[in-house]
Design an enzyme around this catalytic site. Structure first.
Site, PDB file in Angstrom:
ATOM      1  N   CYS A 106       0.721  -1.077  -0.026  1.00 11.21           N
ATOM      2  CA  CYS A 106       0.126  -0.002   0.002  1.00 11.21           C
ATOM      3  C   CYS A 106       0.693   1.347  -0.007  1.00 11.21           C
ATOM      4  O   CYS A 106       0.540   2.246  -0.699  1.00 11.21           O
ATOM      5  CB  CYS A 106      -1.008  -0.197   1.083  1.00 11.21           C
ATOM      6  SG  CYS A 106      -0.272   0.014   2.763  1.00 11.21           S
ATOM      7  N   HIS A 164      -2.439   1.343   6.978  1.00  6.95           N
ATOM      8  CA  HIS A 164      -2.671   1.262   5.604  1.00  6.95           C
ATOM      9  C   HIS A 164      -2.884   2.583   4.911  1.00  6.95           C
ATOM     10  O   HIS A 164      -3.377   3.582   5.778  1.00  6.95           O
ATOM     11  CB  HIS A 164      -3.913   0.322   5.497  1.00  6.95           C
ATOM     12  CG  HIS A 164      -4.505  -0.029   3.899  1.00  6.95           C
ATOM     13  ND1 HIS A 164      -3.702  -1.093   3.192  1.00  6.95           N
ATOM     14  CD2 HIS A 164      -5.418   0.364   3.053  1.00  6.95           C
ATOM     15  CE1 HIS A 164      -3.966  -0.959   2.011  1.00  6.95           C
ATOM     16  NE2 HIS A 164      -5.230  -0.183   1.946  1.00  6.95           N
ATOM     17  N   HIS A 184      -6.077   1.517  -3.933  1.00  6.03           N
ATOM     18  CA  HIS A 184      -4.932   1.051  -3.063  1.00  6.03           C
ATOM     19  C   HIS A 184      -4.466  -0.353  -3.408  1.00  6.03           C
ATOM     20  O   HIS A 184      -5.329  -1.182  -4.154  1.00  6.03           O
ATOM     21  CB  HIS A 184      -5.626   0.933  -1.594  1.00  6.03           C
ATOM     22  CG  HIS A 184      -6.817   0.128  -1.338  1.00  6.03           C
ATOM     23  ND1 HIS A 184      -6.748  -0.667  -0.286  1.00  6.03           N
ATOM     24  CD2 HIS A 184      -7.859  -0.403  -1.922  1.00  6.03           C
ATOM     25  CE1 HIS A 184      -7.786  -1.465  -0.105  1.00  6.03           C
ATOM     26  NE2 HIS A 184      -8.567  -1.344  -1.426  1.00  6.03           N
TER      27      HIS A 184
END
Length: 189
Positions: A94, A148, A160
């Site tokens: 990510c 994240h 993402h």
């Protein structure tokens, strides 16, 4: 560094949907490309091109920098999640994805990890309602730290690299993601 065309060719399989003519698992079905000679005994598959999902890039009211972020992020839809990677030839995690997109599109060098990106100087923290296309979105799986990051596309959508076994994709901001969202961040005016 790979050119955009080399990268596209390397991951062409992401753009293809293979539908086998024979679904009987007892028989062998073999896919052949257009340059291979098909054996008269072999079963071949039907290959159908599918469109890579498009990221909506608003024309009005969106700065060129934001459009560049979205355009760059769109190029990588379908690449595999790869923990610790910032290399489009291998896939991304990510934060590697966010870092690569920002560097390639607007020449902003983000730190390596999502938690470092969250506290990085030069950006402004935002509530969800204040996010604009291209801003970063930060999440906490545990509730105790940032784990994240994604890129805001439009209300209800973000792009993402989700997790191992998944590919870069546009996801809906609801359910899990809505309850684990912490803050957004912009590095743009």
């Amino acid at each position: 560094n790979m050119s955009a065309d080399e990268l596209k060719n390397r991951f062409e399989f992401v753009l293809e949907k293979i539908e086998f003519e024979n679904t009987d698992l007892k028989e062998t079905t073999r896919w052949t490309n257009s340059t291979a000679k098909a054996s008269s005994k072999s079963k071949t598959s039907t290959v159908q091109k599918v469109e890579r999902p498009k990221v909506f890039i608003p024309e009005q009211g969106t700065s060129d920098a934001r459009k560049k972020i979205l355009a760059e992020s769109q190029k990588h839809i379908g690449l595999p999640y790869s923990y610790g990677s910032m290399d489009p030839a291998k896939g991304f995690d990510c934060s590697g994805f966010a870092r690569f997109v920002y560097k390639e599109s607007i020449k902003v060098n983000l730190p390596r990890t999502s938690s470092s990106q969250f506290v990085a100087e030069g950006g402004k923290l935002l509530d969800y309602k204040d996010l604009q296309p291209g801003d970063l979105m930060f999440f906490s799986h545990s509730g105790s730290r940032i784990q994240h990051v994604g890129i805001f596309v439009e209300p209800g959508k973000f792009i993402h690299a989700p997790r191992t076994g998944r590919r870069i994709s546009v996801d809906n901001y609801n359910g899990y993601w809505e309850t684990h969202f912490v803050k957004g961040k912009t590095f743009l005016q």
